[in-house]
Design a protein around this motif. Structure first.
Motif, PDB file in Angstrom:
ATOM      1  N   SER A  87       0.830  -1.199   0.000  1.00 47.81           N
ATOM      2  CA  SER A  87       0.000   0.000   0.000  1.00 47.81           C
ATOM      3  C   SER A  87       0.867   1.252   0.000  1.00 47.81           C
ATOM      4  N   ASP A  91       1.025   3.919  -3.047  1.00 47.90           N
ATOM      5  CA  ASP A  91       0.763   5.328  -2.784  1.00 47.90           C
ATOM      6  C   ASP A  91       1.928   6.184  -3.292  1.00 47.90           C
ATOM      7  N   ARG A  94       1.686   6.386  -7.021  1.00 44.69           N
ATOM      8  CA  ARG A  94       0.603   7.292  -7.409  1.00 44.69           C
ATOM      9  C   ARG A  94       1.079   8.740  -7.330  1.00 44.69           C
ATOM     10  N   PRO A 106      -8.469   5.488 -10.703  1.00 49.02           N
ATOM     11  CA  PRO A 106      -8.921   5.471  -9.302  1.00 49.02           C
ATOM     12  C   PRO A 106      -8.704   4.076  -8.701  1.00 49.02           C
ATOM     13  N   PRO A 107      -8.373   4.017  -7.418  1.00 46.46           N
ATOM     14  CA  PRO A 107      -8.123   2.715  -6.799  1.00 46.46           C
ATOM     15  C   PRO A 107      -9.410   1.907  -6.639  1.00 46.46           C
ATOM     16  N   HIS A 108      -9.241   0.643  -6.478  1.00 46.56           N
ATOM     17  CA  HIS A 108     -10.355  -0.269  -6.226  1.00 46.56           C
ATOM     18  C   HIS A 108     -11.035   0.145  -4.918  1.00 46.56           C
ATOM     19  N   PRO A 109     -12.361  -0.053  -4.790  1.00 45.51           N
ATOM     20  CA  PRO A 109     -13.054   0.342  -3.546  1.00 45.51           C
ATOM     21  C   PRO A 109     -12.473  -0.319  -2.287  1.00 45.51           C
ATOM     22  N   GLU A 112      -9.496   1.761  -1.349  1.00 47.45           N
ATOM     23  CA  GLU A 112      -9.920   3.007  -0.705  1.00 47.45           C
ATOM     24  C   GLU A 112     -10.348   2.761   0.737  1.00 47.45           C
ATOM     25  N   GLU A 113     -11.088   1.677   0.949  1.00 45.83           N
ATOM     26  CA  GLU A 113     -11.527   1.351   2.321  1.00 45.83           C
ATOM     27  C   GLU A 113     -10.339   1.071   3.220  1.00 45.83           C
ATOM     28  N   TYR A 114      -9.352   0.330   2.693  1.00 45.89           N
ATOM     29  CA  TYR A 114      -8.156   0.030   3.495  1.00 45.89           C
ATOM     30  C   TYR A 114      -7.400   1.317   3.814  1.00 45.89           C
ATOM     31  N   ASN A 115      -7.262   2.203   2.813  1.00 52.23           N
ATOM     32  CA  ASN A 115      -6.546   3.465   3.054  1.00 52.23           C
ATOM     33  C   ASN A 115      -7.280   4.317   4.075  1.00 52.23           C
ATOM     34  N   ARG A 116      -8.591   4.233   4.073  1.00 54.70           N
ATOM     35  CA  ARG A 116      -9.397   5.033   4.991  1.00 54.70           C
ATOM     36  C   ARG A 116      -9.397   4.460   6.404  1.00 54.70           C
TER      37      ARG A 116
END
Length: 119
Positions: A87, A91, A94, A106-109, A112-116
């Protein structure tokens, strides 16, 4: 007196037959009680051995499950470390793309959830 002697002999014979019948009945009851006592004693002697066998099986199972749990925890921890490293690398890539003027997909959902959430 011979009548009395005959009656005593007859009653004596009947008494002996009845006494024999009671003795046979008592012998059968005693044999059954002895068999039950012997079976109960055998079961009582076997119970500790059976419990020991059950305990050894349980201990072996617990040891195996503990070992498997330890292996799974180690593996899960390693996978989480790899995921965090990937990750961070993704990042960084990116950001490099954005600095070079390239708009990344855009990243996979799930990413995004993991990053959040970090989970």
């Amino acid at each position: 007196m011979s009548i009395w002697a005959g009656l005593v002999a007859a009653f004596g014979t009947v008494g002996m037959v009845i006494a024999g019948w009671f003795a046979a009945r008592a012998t059968r009851a005693a044999a059954a009680a002895t068999a039950e006592a012997t079976a109960a004693a055998a079961q009582a002697q076997a119970a500790p051995a059976q419990r020991a066998a059950d305990l050894s099986v349980l201990q072996a199972t617990v040891e195996r499950v503990d070992k498997e749990n330890g292996e799974l925890r180690t593996r899960q921890s390693r996978l989480e470390s790899i995921l965090r490293a990937f990750s961070l690398s993704a990042d960084r890539w990116r950001r490099q793309m954005e600095q070079a003027g390239i708009e990344p997909e855009p990243p996979h959902p799930l990413v995004e959830e993991y990053n959040r959430t970090g989970v």
